[in-house]
Write an enzyme that holds these catalytic residues in place. Structure first.
Site, short mmCIF file in Angstrom:
data_model
loop_
_atom_site.label_atom_id
_atom_site.label_comp_id
_atom_site.label_asym_id
_atom_site.label_seq_id
_atom_site.Cartn_x
_atom_site.Cartn_y
_atom_site.Cartn_z
N ASP A 127 1.00 -1.04 0.10
CA ASP A 127 -0.03 0.02 0.09
C ASP A 127 0.96 0.99 -0.06
O ASP A 127 1.88 1.31 0.83
CB ASP A 127 -0.93 0.18 1.17
CG ASP A 127 -1.96 1.15 1.22
OD1 ASP A 127 -1.41 2.16 1.27
OD2 ASP A 127 -3.00 0.68 1.34
N CYS A 130 0.90 3.07 3.69
CA CYS A 130 1.27 2.42 5.08
C CYS A 130 2.68 2.77 5.20
O CYS A 130 3.49 2.80 4.53
CB CYS A 130 1.07 0.91 4.95
SG CYS A 130 2.33 -0.28 4.61
N CYS A 133 5.22 -0.22 4.76
CA CYS A 133 5.52 -0.30 3.26
C CYS A 133 6.42 0.50 2.89
O CYS A 133 7.30 0.42 1.82
CB CYS A 133 4.20 -0.17 2.66
SG CYS A 133 2.76 -1.32 3.06
N ARG A 157 -5.36 -0.79 1.50
CA ARG A 157 -6.18 -1.13 2.75
C ARG A 157 -7.34 -0.77 2.89
O ARG A 157 -8.11 -1.11 3.60
CB ARG A 157 -5.06 -0.71 3.98
CG ARG A 157 -3.63 -1.45 3.84
CD ARG A 157 -3.06 -0.67 5.02
NE ARG A 157 -2.53 0.49 4.93
CZ ARG A 157 -2.23 1.36 5.73
NH1 ARG A 157 -1.94 0.70 6.94
NH2 ARG A 157 -2.20 2.69 5.57
#
Length: 242
Positions: A127, A130, A133, A157
Site C-alpha cells: 500500500d 502504510c 510499506c 487497505r
C-alpha cells in the site's frame, strides 16, 4: 499488460481447483457443501478437502481457508497448528501451494525491482500509504544487494473503491511505474491516471491469500510472511523456509 481485468481474476479463481484435478474428490457431498458455504457467506469456494483433523473439512475459498463440518452446519475460521511439529501452522501450509499457482496470472501486472545477482524472488502486497510499506521500499537497495528481487502487487487497505485504490492505480498506470511508486511512498504526488491495471483483482487476490494488512510478503514456495522485515531478516526467513 496482457490480461484483461475479467480474464485475470477468472484465471485466479480457476487455478486452485486444477491443483487437485488429477485425483477425484474424497468429499462425497463436496458440491452441496460448496454451495452451502457460498450461499451463507458470499464467498467463492474453490475446493473442499479433508483437513488434518478427522471429521473436519477444510474449504479453500477466495477469502482464505475455512473449516466446515461434514454436514455443512458448523464452520470455524482461524489457524490450525500442529502441537507435535513445532507449532507448524497447518492453515498456512494448506494455502502455500495454491498461492504459487494463483500468482502466475498476475505476473504481467507486478512492479518488479530486480536484483542484479538474483537468488530469491518475493512478491509483496503493498500500500503506498502504510508506514512499514514505505520503510520497506526505502530499503529496496538492501534487498536487491542480497539477491532478493521484489515484485509488488497492490493491496489498498482502504478497500475497493477508495481514494487509496485510485492512488495506487495512478502508480501502476504511470509512464514509469517504478519511479511513481518511489514518489508515492516518499509523499510525492502521482498524476492521476487509469489503465487496465487490475488493482481490484490484485486486492481480491490478496484477500484470497488471507492477507489483512501490509506489507505482506509471499515467498517463492507460497509461504506468507506478514509484516515488514529488514533485508537481512527477510533473507534468513527465506533460507529457513526453503
Amino acid at each position: 499488460m496482457k490480461l484483461t481485468k475479467a480474464f485475470s481474476f477468472a484465471m485466479t479463481l480457476a487455478v486452485a481447483p486444477l491443483l487437485h484435478a488429477a485425483s477425484a474428490s474424497d468429499i462425497p457431498n463436496e458440491a452441496e457443501l460448496k454451495q452451502q458455504v457460498s450461499d451463507v457467506l458470499g464467498v467463492n469456494v474453490l475446493k473442499i478437502q479433508s483437513s488434518p483433523i478427522d471429521g473436519l473439512y477444510q474449504a479453500l475459498t477466495d477469502r482464505g481457508i475455512l473449516y466446515v463440518s461434514p454436514d455443512g452446519t458448523k464452520l470455524l475460521h482461524g489457524n490450525m497448528y500442529d502441537l507435535k511439529n513445532g507449532m507448524q501452522n497447518l492453515t498456512e501450509a494448506a494455502l502455500a501451494g495454491p498461492r504459487v499457482d494463483m500468482l502466475k496470472p498476475f505476473e504481467d501486472d507486478m512492479l518488479v525491482y530486480k536484483a542484479k545477482n538474483e537468488k530469491h524472488v518475493v512478491t509483496i502486497f503493498t500500500d503506498v500509504d502504510c508506514g512499514y510499506c514505505r520503510k520497506l521500499h526505502q530499503e529496496m537497495d538492501g534487498y536487491n544487494d542480497l539477491g532478493i528481487t521484489a515484485r509488488y502487487l497492490a493491496y489498498p487497505r482502504a478497500g475497493i473503491p477508495s481514494a487509496n485504490a485510485q492512488e495506487m492505480e495512478a502508480v501502476w498506470c504511470a509512464k514509469d511505474p517504478l519511479q511513481a511508486m518511489t514518489d508515492a511512498k516518499t509523499g510525492g504526488n502521482v498524476k492521476a491516471a487509469s489503465c487496465d491495471a487490475n488493482i481490484e483483482e490484485q486486492y481480491r487476490l490478496g484477500q484470497a491469500f488471507g492477507i489483512n494488512g501490509t506489507p505482506a510478503i509471499v515467498l517463492e514456495n507460497g509461504v506468507l510472511v506478514p509484516g515488514y522485515q529488514p533485508p537481512s531478516a527477510l533473507l534468513n526467513t527465506i533460507k529457513t523456509n526453503l
